[in-house]
Design an enzyme around this catalytic site. Structure first.
Site: not given
Ligand code: GLN
Length: 519
Positions: A113, A188, A212
């Site tokens: 990532k 994400s 995410s």
């Molecule tokens: N969707 C959540 C956020 O936008 C989690 C994102 C994540 O786990 N990085 O904060």
């Protein structure tokens, strides 16, 4: 045409066998003898193939680079492809093997990532702010996988600074879901999940602040694990919300997750929140029986808001666990309704503080011709950050401001404690909590982009885990009415990654959802 659910491993996308593969202009390699189905194999199988000399790491790496070349233009899963260095790393891995120094992961390709710093390689975090940033050092996770001899294929697309649930906030454009190009891959870590689902990489790193890893794994029909907070070093992992962020794995199976986690986990003196506790061999207990495993189903997670097709697939999977010897109890997570506001206050507050470092002065985007220091800060940040990141910095800064700290941030921290206590109580009645990952299967691209609150609601089942710091997984358990994958969420007590992996592996030995292929 058969539905996705009926597709098996027999429909293989053709690989360009025997012709030159060029991922970057000026680079070609001739592939004459690589087996056409290498990209379909699990890590265990790839490891065995390398050990018996069925193929070399160079051939394997070239095969995955060819997959990337073929499918990435449509999927947009990779931000950067490092073809030349990948082939050089593969050649080094082959040499290491010839000298009798290979471990189980030596020579196996993977992708990171783009939130993990990779020395000498662009590390963008999905943001224009870091579009020009080349990391001067490796994140601990990257260094550990390098030491294990793995080959990095490139860096994967993601929501900007890991803020999002659909991968649509990336500066590099949305990733498409390999099961349905009109659907989001989740976020994400959308690039990680899409790349593994489309077999552009056998395995990928990912991070999970509020879901995410689990949500994109669910949306793309692959397996993901978010370890206990403190299990995997955050050093060199660009911070979003430091008390919630945790690195983990997206792979084809629980067994593959176990193999990679063995190499990634462990104490790191450079991360003060990384816990000094021995790492068990996660592959060792995988074959164990799960008879007597107590599964808890949170009452609050099966009511309003959950779509029927997801509920059905989740309940069917729980039924299968029962057939494998598990028992089921209903449990309560009474503070569940507060998790979204609690999480978003804490995450945005921490984000506003963490992202203060991007000021145009030290690294990252700097505006043209600033007239003074303030102008440089304002325009660099205004131009470098996208809309969602700016929204979060504003809300987080507000919540931390002197007049509102007690009303918002402090209160959220108190609720966080209650949410963590709910889990501790529930885990006295059961060993593993199971439920949905998300309220529905993958939604359509663009369908939530005008409504941030609707997007935040997507995280209702995944956020509580991060607030508590517990480990969790998502495994594929079927398809919804729209033929998009459904994931089952599994949660265990602190440091119980081994239990989660064992239970997930047992299920996968008795089901074939994880072997279905998107393309
Ligand atoms: N969707 C959540 C956020 O936008 C989690 C994102 C994540 O786990 N990085 O904060």
């Amino acid at each position: 045409m058969r539905s996705h659910a009926e597709r098996g491993n027999d429909e293989l996308a053709p690989l360009p066998v025997g012709r030159g593969v060029g991922v970057r202009a000026g680079f070609t390699t001739t592939l004459s003898i690589f087996p056409t189905i290498m990209h379909n194999k699990t890590l265990t199988e790839l490891s065995a193939g390398l050990a018996t000399g069925q193929y070399s790491s160079r051939e394997l790496t070239a095969a995955f680079l060819a997959r990337i070349q073929q499918h990435n233009p449509q999927l947009n899963a990779f931000i950067t492809v490092t073809a030349e260095t990948a082939l050089a790393q593969a050649a080094a891995a082959d040499q290491r093997r010839a000298q009798g120094q290979a471990g189980p992961l030596t020579g196996i390709p993977m992708a990171h990532k783009d939130i993990f710093c990779t020395q000498g390689v662009k590390t963008s975090c999905g943001s224009k702010m870091l579009d020009n940033f080349t990391a001067p050092y490796d994140a601990t996770v990257v260094a550990k996988l390098n030491d294990a001899g793995m080959v990095m294929l490139g860096k994967l697309n993601m929501d900007e600074f890991a803020m999002g649930s659909s991968n649509e906030s990336s500066h590099y454009g949305p990733v498409k879901n390999p099961w349905d190009l009109n659907a989001v891959p989740g976020g994400s870590s959308g690039g990680s999940a899409a790349a593994v689902a489309a077999r552009l990489a056998p395995v990928a790193t990912a991070t999970d602040t509020g879901g995410s890893i689990r949500q994109p794994a669910a949306f793309c029909g692959v397996t993901g694990i978010k370890p206990t907070y403190g299990r995997v070093s955050r050093y060199g992992m660009i911070a979003y919300a430091s008390s919630l962020d945790q690195g983990g794995v997206i792979a084809q199976s629980a067994e593959d997750c176990a193999l990679l986690l063995n190499a990634m986990a462990g104490f790191d003196p450079r991360d003060s929140t990384c816990v000094d506790q021995p790492v068990p061999d996660y592959t060792a207990g995988l074959g164990d029986d799960i008879a007597g495993l107590r599964i808890g189903l949170p009452r609050q997670w099966f009511g309003e808001g959950l779509s029927n097709d997801v509920a059905q697939a989740v309940r069917a999977a729980v039924g299968q666990f029962e057939q494998l010897g598990a028992t089921v109890v209903d449990i309560d997570l009474p503070h569940a309704p507060y998790c979204i506001p609690c999480y978003y206050v804490i995450a945005m507050s921490e984000a506003s503080s963490n992202l203060a470092r991007f000021d145009g002065a030290r690294y990252g985007h700097r505006c043209e011709n600033p007239k003074d220091l303030l102008d440089m800060y304002m325009r660099s940040r205004g131009e470098g950050f996208g809309a969602e990141v700016q929204r979060r910095i504003l809300i987080g800064t507000y919540a931390l401001s002197a007049g509102y700290y007690d009303a918002y941030y402090l209160k959220a921290q108190k609720i966080r404690r209650l949410i963590a206590q709910d889990f501790q109580q529930a885990l006295q009645q059961c060993d593993v909590i199971m439920g949905p990952v998300a309220p529905s299967t993958a939604f359509d691209l663009g369908s939530h982009s005008g409504d941030p609150v609707q997007m935040y609601l997507e995280d209702i089942y995944t956020l509580p885990l991060n607030l508590a710091g517990l480990p969790g997984m998502s495994i594929p358990v079927g398809f919804g009415d729209n033929q998009r994958p459904v994931g089952l969420q599994m949660i265990a007590g602190y440091w119980q990654e081994g239990l989660l992996l064992k239970a997930a592996h047992r299920y996968q030995q008795n089901s074939d959802w994880h072997t279905k292929r998107a393309c």
